[in-house]
Write a protein that holds these residues in place. Sequence first.
Motif, PDB file in Angstrom:
ATOM      1  N   UNK A  60      -0.993   3.888   1.151  1.00 16.68           N
ATOM      2  CA  UNK A  60       0.411   4.109   2.393  1.00 16.68           C
ATOM      3  C   UNK A  60       0.339   5.037   2.601  1.00 16.68           C
ATOM      4  N   UNK A  61       1.588   5.823   1.946  1.00 15.22           N
ATOM      5  CA  UNK A  61       2.597   6.673   2.088  1.00 15.22           C
ATOM      6  C   UNK A  61       2.094   8.325   2.330  1.00 15.22           C
ATOM      7  N   UNK A  62       1.455   8.380   0.669  1.00 12.46           N
ATOM      8  CA  UNK A  62       0.319   9.723   0.879  1.00 12.46           C
ATOM      9  C   UNK A  62      -0.727   9.697   1.761  1.00 12.46           C
ATOM     10  N   UNK A  63      -1.166   8.863   3.071  1.00 11.18           N
ATOM     11  CA  UNK A  63      -2.182   9.098   4.168  1.00 11.18           C
ATOM     12  C   UNK A  63      -1.384   9.839   4.745  1.00 11.18           C
ATOM     13  N   UNK A  64      -0.535   9.364   4.743  1.00 15.71           N
ATOM     14  CA  UNK A  64       0.911   9.902   6.414  1.00 15.71           C
ATOM     15  C   UNK A  64       0.951  11.237   5.625  1.00 15.71           C
ATOM     16  N   UNK A  65       1.290  11.611   4.865  1.00 17.28           N
ATOM     17  CA  UNK A  65       1.131  13.769   4.145  1.00 17.28           C
ATOM     18  C   UNK A  65       0.178  14.386   4.030  1.00 17.28           C
ATOM     19  N   UNK A  76      -8.569  -1.827   6.116  1.00 13.37           N
ATOM     20  CA  UNK A  76      -8.090  -2.292   6.341  1.00 13.37           C
ATOM     21  C   UNK A  76      -7.032  -1.635   7.542  1.00 13.37           C
ATOM     22  N   UNK A  77      -6.209  -0.931   6.370  1.00  7.88           N
ATOM     23  CA  UNK A  77      -5.320   0.195   6.905  1.00  7.88           C
ATOM     24  C   UNK A  77      -5.290   1.506   6.525  1.00  7.88           C
ATOM     25  N   UNK A 132     -11.731   8.232   5.787  1.00  7.40           N
ATOM     26  CA  UNK A 132     -11.563   8.549   4.501  1.00  7.40           C
ATOM     27  C   UNK A 132     -12.659   7.452   2.839  1.00  7.40           C
ATOM     28  N   UNK A 133     -12.863   8.131   2.372  1.00  4.12           N
ATOM     29  CA  UNK A 133     -14.394   7.398   1.388  1.00  4.12           C
ATOM     30  C   UNK A 133     -13.112   7.210   0.071  1.00  4.12           C
ATOM     31  N   UNK A 134     -14.129   5.520   0.030  1.00  3.65           N
ATOM     32  CA  UNK A 134     -12.930   4.941  -1.221  1.00  3.65           C
ATOM     33  C   UNK A 134     -13.619   4.812  -2.388  1.00  3.65           C
TER      34      UNK A 134
END
Length: 326
Positions: free
Chosen positions: A147-152, A177-178, A183-185
């Motif tokens: 959640x945090x790193x996808x914001x930065x 879902x969030x 991006x690919x998982x």
Amino acid sequence: MKHMIVIPEEKAAAAIDMKTALATVRDAHLACGKGEMYPGGRIAMPLGRGESSGQWLTAVCTEQPFFGFKFSAVFPDNPKHGMPTDQSTISLFSAINGEQLALIGANHLTALKTGAGAGVATDLLARKDARHLGIVGTGTQAFTQVLAIQEVRELEELRVFDMAADRMDAFASRIAAVQNRPYQIIPCGSGNECVAGSDIVSTVTPSRKPVFDADALQPGTHLNAIGSFTPFMQEIAEEAVQKASFVVTEHVDGLWAAAGDILIPFEKGLITRDKVRGSVGDLLAGKLPGRSDHAEITMYESVGSCVLDLAIAIAVYRAETGEPTA
């Protein structure tokens, strides 16, 4: 006189999102670097006759009218009773008159704070073009790392490894879902596979042995070591710590008291104390240099900080009461 309020877990979780947590934690790190917030000591002890244990951590503001402490505990038998293993609450007090202002359920806030801490460190130290995040571990703390790193950083790929394939599948579904962009998982077959394809890595496990080999760590990677918070835990191989140009943390004294990732290679003479450059607050305050080149490996070792817990608690209290921030 104000009446103490109780903010239960669900209400506390709804009061603050990751974007707010990132800004709150960044401000708290900077305030700590300037001496405007500081941690006190911590008390740890067994609770009862079983394997349950708890700790009390304290922190004080000098520029805001608050101080507080967090109680966090581990009760290994709780899942048998449908309860989380980890239990945390934050007690918030007035620095004007000492009255207790709030008792806040903090299981989610602890994970949110830890994720935001790694997010701030990643923003400061990861390459600006880093797009591939590797997560080893799939628990609540791993979720808030993403959640945090996808914001930065603008992620293109999330690589995930856990010893249990079903946990990886469940984690991938939860992240899908969030996601803040498509991006690919990618579930991976080993810690090495996860790390080798990543330029940002977060390890979030309670492991007592390294979760990937040092050779898997690529030049230019930023590493967030989150899980090792006792002298006996070691997620990161000694050789990987040696490969890092430097290490930063929340509080240097706390790291040398608790982080097995650093203490174990230090006690073997493989690194010296100057491997730990300083705190995230020092970086933000301009007291320390950060990444110097594209190939450098940087490392953030998290051992927890009640300064960050206090800052998050203040944000939640103000959201609940409507009290202004200044």
